[in-house]
Design a protein around this motif. Structure first.
Motif, PDB file in Angstrom:
ATOM      1  N   ASP A 111      -4.724 -32.920  -2.506  1.00 32.07           N
ATOM      2  CA  ASP A 111      -3.705 -32.537  -3.477  1.00 32.07           C
ATOM      3  C   ASP A 111      -2.652 -31.643  -2.832  1.00 32.07           C
ATOM      4  OD1 ASP A 111      -4.843 -33.867  -5.688  1.00 32.07           O
ATOM      5  OD2 ASP A 111      -6.288 -32.238  -5.946  1.00 32.07           O
ATOM      6  N   VAL A 112      -1.396 -31.948  -3.104  1.00 32.76           N
ATOM      7  CA  VAL A 112      -0.264 -31.109  -2.704  1.00 32.76           C
ATOM      8  C   VAL A 112       0.542 -30.828  -3.965  1.00 32.76           C
ATOM      9  CG1 VAL A 112       1.807 -30.931  -1.291  1.00 32.76           C
ATOM     10  CG2 VAL A 112      -0.197 -32.120  -0.394  1.00 32.76           C
ATOM     11  N   PRO A 113       0.410 -29.638  -4.534  1.00 38.54           N
ATOM     12  CA  PRO A 113       1.129 -29.326  -5.773  1.00 38.54           C
ATOM     13  C   PRO A 113       2.643 -29.465  -5.616  1.00 38.54           C
ATOM     14  CG  PRO A 113      -0.567 -27.685  -5.328  1.00 38.54           C
ATOM     15  CD  PRO A 113      -0.466 -28.540  -4.106  1.00 38.54           C
ATOM     16  N   ASP A 114       3.278 -30.012  -6.633  1.00 40.72           N
ATOM     17  CA  ASP A 114       4.738 -30.163  -6.684  1.00 40.72           C
ATOM     18  C   ASP A 114       5.284 -31.009  -5.543  1.00 40.72           C
ATOM     19  OD1 ASP A 114       4.966 -28.482  -8.984  1.00 40.72           O
ATOM     20  OD2 ASP A 114       4.789 -26.732  -7.684  1.00 40.72           O
ATOM     21  N   LEU A 115       4.545 -32.050  -5.155  1.00 45.44           N
ATOM     22  CA  LEU A 115       4.962 -32.936  -4.076  1.00 45.44           C
ATOM     23  C   LEU A 115       6.314 -33.572  -4.383  1.00 45.44           C
ATOM     24  CD1 LEU A 115       4.257 -34.529  -1.453  1.00 45.44           C
ATOM     25  CD2 LEU A 115       3.233 -36.257  -2.957  1.00 45.44           C
ATOM     26  N   GLN A 116       7.182 -33.599  -3.364  1.00 44.41           N
ATOM     27  CA  GLN A 116       8.509 -34.192  -3.530  1.00 44.41           C
ATOM     28  C   GLN A 116       8.789 -35.289  -2.507  1.00 44.41           C
ATOM     29  OE1 GLN A 116      11.901 -31.595  -2.817  1.00 44.41           O
ATOM     30  NE2 GLN A 116      12.982 -32.490  -4.555  1.00 44.41           N
ATOM     31  N   LYS A 117       8.561 -35.018  -1.225  1.00 41.00           N
ATOM     32  CA  LYS A 117       8.797 -35.986  -0.168  1.00 41.00           C
ATOM     33  C   LYS A 117       7.604 -35.991   0.780  1.00 41.00           C
ATOM     34  CE  LYS A 117      13.158 -36.625  -1.417  1.00 41.00           C
ATOM     35  NZ  LYS A 117      13.694 -37.892  -1.958  1.00 41.00           N
ATOM     36  N   MET A 118       7.409 -37.104   1.501  1.00 46.06           N
ATOM     37  CA  MET A 118       6.378 -37.130   2.530  1.00 46.06           C
ATOM     38  C   MET A 118       6.734 -38.165   3.593  1.00 46.06           C
ATOM     39  SD  MET A 118       3.148 -38.909   0.598  1.00 46.06           S
ATOM     40  CE  MET A 118       3.214 -40.599  -0.034  1.00 46.06           C
ATOM     41  N   ALA A 119       6.215 -37.949   4.820  1.00 42.79           N
ATOM     42  CA  ALA A 119       6.483 -38.864   5.927  1.00 42.79           C
ATOM     43  C   ALA A 119       5.315 -38.806   6.899  1.00 42.79           C
ATOM     44  CB  ALA A 119       7.781 -38.486   6.631  1.00 42.79           C
ATOM     45  N   LEU A 120       4.763 -39.970   7.251  1.00 45.00           N
ATOM     46  CA  LEU A 120       3.682 -40.054   8.221  1.00 45.00           C
ATOM     47  C   LEU A 120       4.255 -40.073   9.630  1.00 45.00           C
ATOM     48  CD1 LEU A 120       1.141 -42.603   6.724  1.00 45.00           C
ATOM     49  CD2 LEU A 120       0.552 -40.361   7.637  1.00 45.00           C
ATOM     50  N   SER A 121       3.570 -39.401  10.563  1.00 46.30           N
ATOM     51  CA  SER A 121       3.968 -39.426  11.958  1.00 46.30           C
ATOM     52  C   SER A 121       3.814 -40.844  12.518  1.00 46.30           C
ATOM     53  CB  SER A 121       3.127 -38.441  12.771  1.00 46.30           C
ATOM     54  OG  SER A 121       1.763 -38.794  12.719  1.00 46.30           O
ATOM     55  N   PRO A 122       4.505 -41.175  13.612  1.00 47.41           N
ATOM     56  CA  PRO A 122       4.471 -42.553  14.134  1.00 47.41           C
ATOM     57  C   PRO A 122       3.071 -43.107  14.384  1.00 47.41           C
ATOM     58  CG  PRO A 122       6.235 -41.330  15.181  1.00 47.41           C
ATOM     59  CD  PRO A 122       5.475 -40.342  14.351  1.00 47.41           C
ATOM     60  N   ARG A 123       2.147 -42.263  14.837  1.00 44.11           N
ATOM     61  CA  ARG A 123       0.779 -42.736  15.072  1.00 44.11           C
ATOM     62  C   ARG A 123      -0.123 -42.508  13.867  1.00 44.11           C
ATOM     63  NH1 ARG A 123      -0.691 -41.218  21.388  1.00 44.11           N
ATOM     64  NH2 ARG A 123       1.038 -42.381  22.322  1.00 44.11           N
ATOM     65  N   GLY A 124       0.393 -41.865  12.826  1.00 46.18           N
ATOM     66  CA  GLY A 124      -0.358 -41.687  11.591  1.00 46.18           C
ATOM     67  C   GLY A 124      -1.280 -40.492  11.538  1.00 46.18           C
ATOM     68  N   GLY A 125      -1.320 -39.670  12.578  1.00 47.52           N
ATOM     69  CA  GLY A 125      -2.261 -38.547  12.597  1.00 47.52           C
ATOM     70  C   GLY A 125      -1.847 -37.364  11.749  1.00 47.52           C
ATOM     71  N   ARG A 126      -0.546 -37.259  11.459  1.00 47.19           N
ATOM     72  CA  ARG A 126      -0.041 -36.134  10.671  1.00 47.19           C
ATOM     73  C   ARG A 126       0.820 -36.641   9.528  1.00 47.19           C
ATOM     74  NH1 ARG A 126       2.236 -32.302  15.584  1.00 47.19           N
ATOM     75  NH2 ARG A 126       0.311 -31.187  16.063  1.00 47.19           N
ATOM     76  N   LEU A 127       0.746 -35.920   8.429  1.00 46.06           N
ATOM     77  CA  LEU A 127       1.594 -36.216   7.281  1.00 46.06           C
ATOM     78  C   LEU A 127       2.443 -34.989   6.990  1.00 46.06           C
ATOM     79  CD1 LEU A 127       2.262 -38.237   4.931  1.00 46.06           C
ATOM     80  CD2 LEU A 127       0.633 -36.923   3.561  1.00 46.06           C
ATOM     81  N   ALA A 128       3.752 -35.149   7.037  1.00 40.01           N
ATOM     82  CA  ALA A 128       4.665 -34.076   6.655  1.00 40.01           C
ATOM     83  C   ALA A 128       4.970 -34.211   5.171  1.00 40.01           C
ATOM     84  CB  ALA A 128       5.950 -34.162   7.464  1.00 40.01           C
ATOM     85  N   VAL A 129       4.885 -33.102   4.447  1.00 40.26           N
ATOM     86  CA  VAL A 129       5.170 -33.116   3.017  1.00 40.26           C
ATOM     87  C   VAL A 129       6.174 -32.015   2.684  1.00 40.26           C
ATOM     88  CG1 VAL A 129       2.894 -34.016   2.461  1.00 40.26           C
ATOM     89  CG2 VAL A 129       3.290 -31.562   2.373  1.00 40.26           C
ATOM     90  N   ALA A 130       6.984 -32.269   1.683  1.00 44.17           N
ATOM     91  CA  ALA A 130       7.904 -31.269   1.155  1.00 44.17           C
ATOM     92  C   ALA A 130       7.656 -31.148  -0.337  1.00 44.17           C
ATOM     93  CB  ALA A 130       9.354 -31.660   1.424  1.00 44.17           C
ATOM     94  N   THR A 131       7.644 -29.933  -0.822  1.00 40.35           N
ATOM     95  CA  THR A 131       7.404 -29.695  -2.241  1.00 40.35           C
ATOM     96  C   THR A 131       8.668 -29.168  -2.902  1.00 40.35           C
ATOM     97  OG1 THR A 131       6.695 -27.395  -1.978  1.00 40.35           O
ATOM     98  CG2 THR A 131       5.016 -29.109  -1.691  1.00 40.35           C
ATOM     99  N   ARG A 132       8.688 -29.225  -4.204  1.00 34.70           N
ATOM    100  CA  ARG A 132       9.792 -28.632  -4.940  1.00 34.70           C
ATOM    101  C   ARG A 132       9.822 -27.130  -4.646  1.00 34.70           C
ATOM    102  NH1 ARG A 132       7.521 -32.624  -7.835  1.00 34.70           N
ATOM    103  NH2 ARG A 132       8.904 -34.266  -8.611  1.00 34.70           N
ATOM    104  N   GLY A 133      10.977 -26.660  -4.278  1.00 33.39           N
ATOM    105  CA  GLY A 133      11.092 -25.278  -3.835  1.00 33.39           C
ATOM    106  C   GLY A 133      11.343 -25.181  -2.339  1.00 33.39           C
ATOM    107  N   GLY A 134      11.253 -26.341  -1.625  1.00 38.81           N
ATOM    108  CA  GLY A 134      11.615 -26.377  -0.226  1.00 38.81           C
ATOM    109  C   GLY A 134      10.512 -26.090   0.772  1.00 38.81           C
ATOM    110  N   LEU A 135       9.253 -25.999   0.337  1.00 36.31           N
ATOM    111  CA  LEU A 135       8.150 -25.769   1.262  1.00 36.31           C
ATOM    112  C   LEU A 135       7.857 -27.049   2.047  1.00 36.31           C
ATOM    113  CD1 LEU A 135       5.869 -23.805   2.194  1.00 36.31           C
ATOM    114  CD2 LEU A 135       4.454 -24.801   0.388  1.00 36.31           C
ATOM    115  N   VAL A 136       7.730 -26.925   3.388  1.00 39.09           N
ATOM    116  CA  VAL A 136       7.409 -28.073   4.245  1.00 39.09           C
ATOM    117  C   VAL A 136       6.114 -27.766   4.988  1.00 39.09           C
ATOM    118  CG1 VAL A 136       8.147 -29.518   6.173  1.00 39.09           C
ATOM    119  CG2 VAL A 136       9.830 -28.713   4.515  1.00 39.09           C
ATOM    120  N   GLN A 137       5.166 -28.701   4.899  1.00 40.30           N
ATOM    121  CA  GLN A 137       3.859 -28.512   5.523  1.00 40.30           C
ATOM    122  C   GLN A 137       3.462 -29.755   6.317  1.00 40.30           C
ATOM    123  OE1 GLN A 137       1.499 -27.935   1.978  1.00 40.30           O
ATOM    124  NE2 GLN A 137       1.733 -25.706   2.025  1.00 40.30           N
TER     125      GLN A 137
END
Length: 211
Positions: A111-137
């Protein structure tokens, strides 16, 4: 070389391929006015398309044009692809599911609260997510754990894009700025001002050297 892809809606009669197109990926008769979205895996071999009105997505083989499998998706789905993985999440929900794009087997959910955007890395090992409010993880797609937070002065995010080598992440902002992060450090490499009201689309060159 350059691969050209054409998607066309077909009625009862076949539609000729446009000039320069090599292959039509499937053919379907539908009442819905069009396709809601599509995403290409970084290797360029697999295409995933989805139609929210029918509640399903289709995985296509770009070599043969064959539909490999169909799977259900929620209305308002967000889809990201990387390596042999696909991540799906309802636009108005928090639950992200990472699956094998070919078999459909679910590998991890979190679960990622307030999920807005996401993108998988080219090899799929990492997922970048952005939430409402501008947090990027950054999240690990094996363990389902958050590994890094890319802290910056932002209130919202328009787009997340990985470099082809998987070492950098571009974060496009509605202010017209683009942040480029070194994901391993993590360190902000650059923050450039594009100008205007916002940046909707960002892309890296194949060698990851130019944005």
């Amino acid at each position: 070389g350059v691969t050209l892809l054409a998607l066309a809606l077909c009625t009862a009669a076949p539609v000729p391929l446009p000039s320069g197109a090599d292959l039509r990926i499937g053919s379907v008769e539908r009442r819905h006015p069009g396709m809601d979205g599509m995403v290409l895996t970084p290797g360029g071999r697999i295409l995933v398309t989805w139609e929210e009105s029918f509640g399903h997505a289709i995985v296509w083989d770009l070599q043969s044009g064959a539909a490999l499998r169909k799977f259900p998706v929620p209305y308002g789905v967000t889809v990201a692809a990387g390596g042999a993985l696909i991540a799906t999440a309802p636009t108005w929900g928090d639950r992200i599911t990472v699956s094998n794009v070919l078999s459909g087997r679910s590998l991890v959910s979190f679960d990622v609260p307030d999920l807005q955007k996401m993108a998988l890395s080219p090899r799929g090992g990492r997922l970048a997510v952005a939430t409402r409010g501008g947090l990027v993880q950054l999240w690990d797609t094996t363990s389902g754990r958050m590994t890094r937070s890319l802290d910056g002065e932002r209130s919202d995010v328009d787009s997340l894009v990985w470099s082809p080598d998987g070492k950098a992440l571009a974060v496009a902002l509605p202010t017209g700025h683009v942040e480029v992060w070194d994901v391993d450090t993590p360190r902000l490499r650059h923050r450039v001002a594009h100008g205007g009201s916002g940046v909707r689309v960002v892309a890296f060159s194949p060698d990851s050297g130019t944005l």
